[in-house]
Design a protein around this motif. Structure first.
Motif, PDB file in Angstrom:
ATOM      1  N   PRO A 165       1.165  -1.401  -0.226  1.00  9.60           N
ATOM      2  CA  PRO A 165      -0.014   0.148   0.020  1.00  9.60           C
ATOM      3  C   PRO A 165       0.756   1.135   0.149  1.00  9.60           C
ATOM      4  N   ALA A 166      -0.141   1.904  -0.669  1.00 10.53           N
ATOM      5  CA  ALA A 166       0.409   3.738  -0.533  1.00 10.53           C
ATOM      6  C   ALA A 166       1.041   3.792   0.674  1.00 10.53           C
ATOM      7  N   PRO A 167       2.278   4.941   1.473  1.00 11.30           N
ATOM      8  CA  PRO A 167       2.647   5.537   2.877  1.00 11.30           C
ATOM      9  C   PRO A 167       1.205   5.860   3.580  1.00 11.30           C
ATOM     10  N   GLY A 168       0.079   6.552   2.567  1.00 23.34           N
ATOM     11  CA  GLY A 168      -1.163   6.878   3.223  1.00 23.34           C
ATOM     12  C   GLY A 168      -2.240   5.903   3.893  1.00 23.34           C
ATOM     13  N   TRP A 169      -1.724   4.947   3.647  1.00 24.63           N
ATOM     14  CA  TRP A 169      -2.286   3.557   4.152  1.00 24.63           C
ATOM     15  C   TRP A 169      -1.941   3.627   4.991  1.00 24.63           C
ATOM     16  N   TRP A 170      -0.465   3.360   5.076  1.00 20.75           N
ATOM     17  CA  TRP A 170       0.080   2.688   6.684  1.00 20.75           C
ATOM     18  C   TRP A 170       0.505   3.508   7.571  1.00 20.75           C
ATOM     19  N   LEU A 171       0.110   5.535   7.026  1.00 23.81           N
ATOM     20  CA  LEU A 171      -0.128   5.680   8.495  1.00 23.81           C
ATOM     21  C   LEU A 171      -1.648   5.604   8.684  1.00 23.81           C
ATOM     22  N   LEU A 172      -2.454   5.322   8.178  1.00 26.30           N
ATOM     23  CA  LEU A 172      -4.232   5.393   8.273  1.00 26.30           C
ATOM     24  C   LEU A 172      -3.595   4.245   9.638  1.00 26.30           C
ATOM     25  N   ALA A 173      -3.864   2.386   8.608  1.00 27.92           N
ATOM     26  CA  ALA A 173      -3.442   1.577   9.626  1.00 27.92           C
ATOM     27  C   ALA A 173      -2.954   1.870  11.241  1.00 27.92           C
ATOM     28  N   LEU A 174      -1.536   2.256  11.259  1.00 29.73           N
ATOM     29  CA  LEU A 174      -0.791   2.684  11.639  1.00 29.73           C
ATOM     30  C   LEU A 174      -1.775   2.946  13.446  1.00 29.73           C
ATOM     31  N   SER A 175      -2.140   5.037  13.315  1.00 32.19           N
ATOM     32  CA  SER A 175      -3.102   5.119  13.774  1.00 32.19           C
ATOM     33  C   SER A 175      -4.719   5.092  14.296  1.00 32.19           C
ATOM     34  N   VAL A 176      -4.669   4.159  13.245  1.00 32.93           N
ATOM     35  CA  VAL A 176      -6.051   2.904  14.447  1.00 32.93           C
ATOM     36  C   VAL A 176      -5.701   1.925  15.227  1.00 32.93           C
ATOM     37  N   VAL A 177      -4.426   1.531  14.354  1.00 32.57           N
ATOM     38  CA  VAL A 177      -4.038   0.555  15.510  1.00 32.57           C
ATOM     39  C   VAL A 177      -3.741   0.873  17.003  1.00 32.57           C
ATOM     40  N   VAL A 178      -3.321   2.222  16.963  1.00 35.05           N
ATOM     41  CA  VAL A 178      -2.988   3.442  17.921  1.00 35.05           C
ATOM     42  C   VAL A 178      -4.270   3.817  18.564  1.00 35.05           C
ATOM     43  N   LEU A 179      -5.185   4.100  18.085  1.00 38.26           N
ATOM     44  CA  LEU A 179      -6.337   4.763  18.741  1.00 38.26           C
ATOM     45  C   LEU A 179      -7.140   3.184  19.363  1.00 38.26           C
ATOM     46  N   THR A 180      -7.492   2.376  18.076  1.00 34.85           N
ATOM     47  CA  THR A 180      -7.906   1.265  19.168  1.00 34.85           C
ATOM     48  C   THR A 180      -6.898   0.705  20.386  1.00 34.85           C
ATOM     49  N   ILE A 181      -5.940   1.013  20.603  1.00 37.19           N
ATOM     50  CA  ILE A 181      -4.997   0.176  22.263  1.00 37.19           C
ATOM     51  C   ILE A 181      -5.214   1.432  22.847  1.00 37.19           C
ATOM     52  N   GLY A 182      -5.788   2.101  22.831  1.00 36.27           N
ATOM     53  CA  GLY A 182      -5.752   3.242  23.271  1.00 36.27           C
ATOM     54  C   GLY A 182      -7.363   3.334  23.738  1.00 36.27           C
ATOM     55  N   MET A 183      -7.864   3.461  23.441  1.00 37.25           N
ATOM     56  CA  MET A 183      -9.674   3.282  23.862  1.00 37.25           C
ATOM     57  C   MET A 183      -9.563   2.009  24.866  1.00 37.25           C
ATOM     58  N   VAL A 184      -8.868   0.941  24.543  1.00 30.27           N
ATOM     59  CA  VAL A 184      -9.371  -0.074  25.088  1.00 30.27           C
ATOM     60  C   VAL A 184      -8.461  -0.507  26.869  1.00 30.27           C
ATOM     61  N   LEU A 185      -7.164   0.754  26.438  1.00 30.01           N
ATOM     62  CA  LEU A 185      -7.127   1.003  27.421  1.00 30.01           C
ATOM     63  C   LEU A 185      -7.344   1.885  28.566  1.00 30.01           C
ATOM     64  N   ALA A 186      -7.773   3.201  27.582  1.00 33.68           N
ATOM     65  CA  ALA A 186      -8.770   3.839  28.381  1.00 33.68           C
ATOM     66  C   ALA A 186     -10.313   2.706  29.233  1.00 33.68           C
ATOM     67  N   TRP A 187     -10.767   2.451  28.481  1.00 38.49           N
ATOM     68  CA  TRP A 187     -11.491   1.318  29.097  1.00 38.49           C
ATOM     69  C   TRP A 187     -11.543   0.572  30.111  1.00 38.49           C
ATOM     70  N   ARG A 188     -10.151  -0.107  30.750  1.00 37.18           N
ATOM     71  CA  ARG A 188      -9.432  -0.760  31.536  1.00 37.18           C
ATOM     72  C   ARG A 188      -9.513  -0.258  32.594  1.00 37.18           C
ATOM     73  N   HIS A 189      -8.883   0.730  32.361  1.00 36.34           N
ATOM     74  CA  HIS A 189      -9.112   2.319  33.258  1.00 36.34           C
ATOM     75  C   HIS A 189     -10.144   3.094  34.273  1.00 36.34           C
ATOM     76  N   TRP A 190     -11.206   3.158  33.057  1.00 37.51           N
ATOM     77  CA  TRP A 190     -12.186   3.566  33.512  1.00 37.51           C
ATOM     78  C   TRP A 190     -12.887   2.096  34.157  1.00 37.51           C
ATOM     79  N   ARG A 191     -12.842   1.276  33.875  1.00 42.66           N
ATOM     80  CA  ARG A 191     -13.152   0.388  34.886  1.00 42.66           C
ATOM     81  C   ARG A 191     -12.837   0.025  35.900  1.00 42.66           C
ATOM     82  N   ARG A 192     -11.897  -0.481  36.329  1.00 40.38           N
ATOM     83  CA  ARG A 192     -10.820  -0.310  37.245  1.00 40.38           C
ATOM     84  C   ARG A 192     -11.406   0.907  38.310  1.00 40.38           C
TER      85      ARG A 192
END
Length: 162
Positions: free
Chosen positions: A25-52
Motif C-alpha cells: 500500500p501507499a504510505p498514506g494507507w500505512w499511516l492510516l492503519a497505524l493510527s487505527v491500531v494506536v487509537l484502538t489500543i488507546g481506547m482499550v486502555l482507557a476503557w480498562r482504566h475506567w472499569r478499574r
C-alpha cells in the motif's frame, strides 16, 4: 536516413506501464492503519482504566443492594457502618476505619457530601448499631441507606485505582 522516408516508421509502439498492484500500500494507507491500531489500543486502555476506577463503586452498589434487603434494622445499620468503614479505609487509609464511634461520626460529617453535613444525622448513623433502635423506627434505616449511598459516591471519587 533517406530523403522522403518517414522518420516515425522506425519507432516502436508505446508500452504502457503495468497497473499498480494493491500491495504494498501507499504510505498514506500505512499511516492510516497505524493510527487505527494506536487509537484502538488507546481506547482499550482507557476503557480498562475506567472499569478499574469504577470497580469500587460497583462493589459498593452491590453491597448496598444486599444491605437494603436486610429486614432487621440493627443489622442493616451495622452493615452500613461496616461498609462505610471499608470505604473510608480504602480512600483515607486504615486509620479512618478504626475510629471510635464519636470520632467516627465526626469523620463522617466532615467528609459528607455538600448539603448533607448535619452532625446529628451522622451521629445517629454511627452510633445506631451500638445503642440499638426501636423495631418501629424504620425511617432512620431508609434515610441511612440514602446517606450511605451519597457518602460513598462522594468519597470514592477520591480513591485511587488498584
Amino acid at each position: 536516413m533517406t530523403p522522403g522516408a518517414d522518420p516515425l516508421a522506425n519507432l516502436k509502439p508505446i508500452h504502457l506501464p503495468a497497473e499498480p498492484g494493491w500491495w504494498p500500500p501507499a504510505p498514506g494507507w500505512w499511516l492510516l492503519a497505524l493510527s487505527v491500531v494506536v487509537l484502538t489500543i488507546g481506547m482499550v486502555l482507557a476503557w480498562r482504566h475506567w472499569r478499574r476506577r469504577r470497580a469500587p463503586v460497583r462493589q459498593a452498589d452491590a453491597e448496598l443492594a444486599r444491605i437494603s434487603a436486610e429486614t432487621d434494622a440493627v443489622r442493616q445499620l451495622s452493615a452500613l457502618n461496616q461498609l462505610l468503614r471499608r470505604v473510608a479505609a480504602r480512600v483515607y487509609g486504615p486509620g479512618a476505619a478504626s475510629l471510635a464511634p464519636a470520632q467516627w461520626s465526626e469523620f463522617l460529617t466532615t467528609h459528607a457530601p455538600a448539603g448533607d453535613q448535619n452532625p446529628l444525622r451522622w451521629q445517629q448513623l454511627a452510633q445506631a448499631p451500638y445503642r440499638g433502635i426501636d423495631a418501629s423506627d424504620d425511617t432512620l434505616s431508609i434515610d441511612a441507606l440514602g446517606m450511605t449511598r451519597a457518602w460513598i459516591q462522594a468519597n470514592l471519587k477520591r480513591a485511587r485505582p488498584c
